[in-house]
Design a protein around this motif. Structure first.
Motif, PDB file in Angstrom:
ATOM      1  N   ASN A  26       0.796  -1.194  -0.061  1.00 55.97           N
ATOM      2  CA  ASN A  26      -0.100   0.032   0.054  1.00 55.97           C
ATOM      3  C   ASN A  26       1.033   1.111  -0.129  1.00 55.97           C
ATOM      4  OD1 ASN A  26      -2.368  -1.485   0.271  1.00 55.97           O
ATOM      5  ND2 ASN A  26      -1.590  -1.966   2.529  1.00 55.97           N
ATOM      6  N   PRO A  27       1.213   1.600  -1.164  1.00 56.40           N
ATOM      7  CA  PRO A  27       2.293   2.779  -1.339  1.00 56.40           C
ATOM      8  C   PRO A  27       1.532   4.106  -0.881  1.00 56.40           C
ATOM      9  CG  PRO A  27       1.943   1.960  -3.446  1.00 56.40           C
ATOM     10  CD  PRO A  27       1.389   0.897  -2.544  1.00 56.40           C
ATOM     11  N   GLU A  28       0.352   4.279  -0.892  1.00 52.08           N
ATOM     12  CA  GLU A  28      -0.381   5.341  -0.741  1.00 52.08           C
ATOM     13  C   GLU A  28      -0.426   5.649   0.999  1.00 52.08           C
ATOM     14  OE1 GLU A  28      -3.200   2.237  -0.310  1.00 52.08           O
ATOM     15  OE2 GLU A  28      -2.143   2.706  -1.859  1.00 52.08           O
ATOM     16  N   GLN A  75       1.844   8.718   1.937  1.00 48.49           N
ATOM     17  CA  GLN A  75       1.187   9.910   1.580  1.00 48.49           C
ATOM     18  C   GLN A  75       0.213  10.300   2.764  1.00 48.49           C
ATOM     19  OE1 GLN A  75       2.196  12.173  -0.145  1.00 48.49           O
ATOM     20  NE2 GLN A  75       0.853  13.702   0.369  1.00 48.49           N
ATOM     21  N   GLU A  76      -0.572   9.404   3.209  1.00 43.11           N
ATOM     22  CA  GLU A  76      -1.819   9.758   4.134  1.00 43.11           C
ATOM     23  C   GLU A  76      -1.029   9.800   5.535  1.00 43.11           C
ATOM     24  OE1 GLU A  76      -4.410   6.254   4.307  1.00 43.11           O
ATOM     25  OE2 GLU A  76      -4.788   6.386   2.127  1.00 43.11           O
ATOM     26  N   ARG A  77       0.065   9.384   5.711  1.00 44.40           N
ATOM     27  CA  ARG A  77       0.575   9.380   7.077  1.00 44.40           C
ATOM     28  C   ARG A  77       1.203  10.927   6.992  1.00 44.40           C
ATOM     29  NH1 ARG A  77       5.401   9.872   9.344  1.00 44.40           N
ATOM     30  NH2 ARG A  77       6.596   9.729   7.122  1.00 44.40           N
ATOM     31  N   LEU A  78       1.663  11.400   6.099  1.00 47.13           N
ATOM     32  CA  LEU A  78       2.009  12.773   6.226  1.00 47.13           C
ATOM     33  C   LEU A  78       1.185  13.755   6.124  1.00 47.13           C
ATOM     34  CD1 LEU A  78       4.925  12.623   3.325  1.00 47.13           C
ATOM     35  CD2 LEU A  78       5.249  12.744   5.899  1.00 47.13           C
ATOM     36  N   GLN A  79      -0.038  13.402   5.432  1.00 48.33           N
ATOM     37  CA  GLN A  79      -1.319  14.294   5.767  1.00 48.33           C
ATOM     38  C   GLN A  79      -1.794  14.372   6.989  1.00 48.33           C
ATOM     39  OE1 GLN A  79      -3.968  12.727   2.636  1.00 48.33           O
ATOM     40  NE2 GLN A  79      -2.982  13.987   1.140  1.00 48.33           N
TER      41      GLN A  79
END
Length: 62
Positions: A20-22, A25-29
């Motif tokens: 799950n490479p996304e 990005q979710e963690r950073l958001q």
């Protein structure tokens, strides 16, 4: 000697990120919501001014 060892938790997290490479990005958001916040200097000054002085010995009755 031990540089190739990975715990089960580390292996799980690495596998999860690969599948799950996304997630990165979710963690950073989500981090930006709580930690990467711009503070207002005026509000910070008001908070500092509103602090009450601490008693020298907190458990002594008034």
């Amino acid at each position: 000697m031990y540089d190739k060892y990975q715990s089960d938790t580390t292996q799980f997290l690495n596998d999860l990120i690969q599948k799950n490479p996304e997630l990165e990005q979710e963690r950073l958001q989500n981090r930006a919501l709580l930690w990467d916040v711009t503070l207002n200097p005026e509000e910070q000054a008001q908070y500092e001014a509103a602090k009450l002085p601490k008693k020298p010995y907190a458990y002594q009755p008034d």
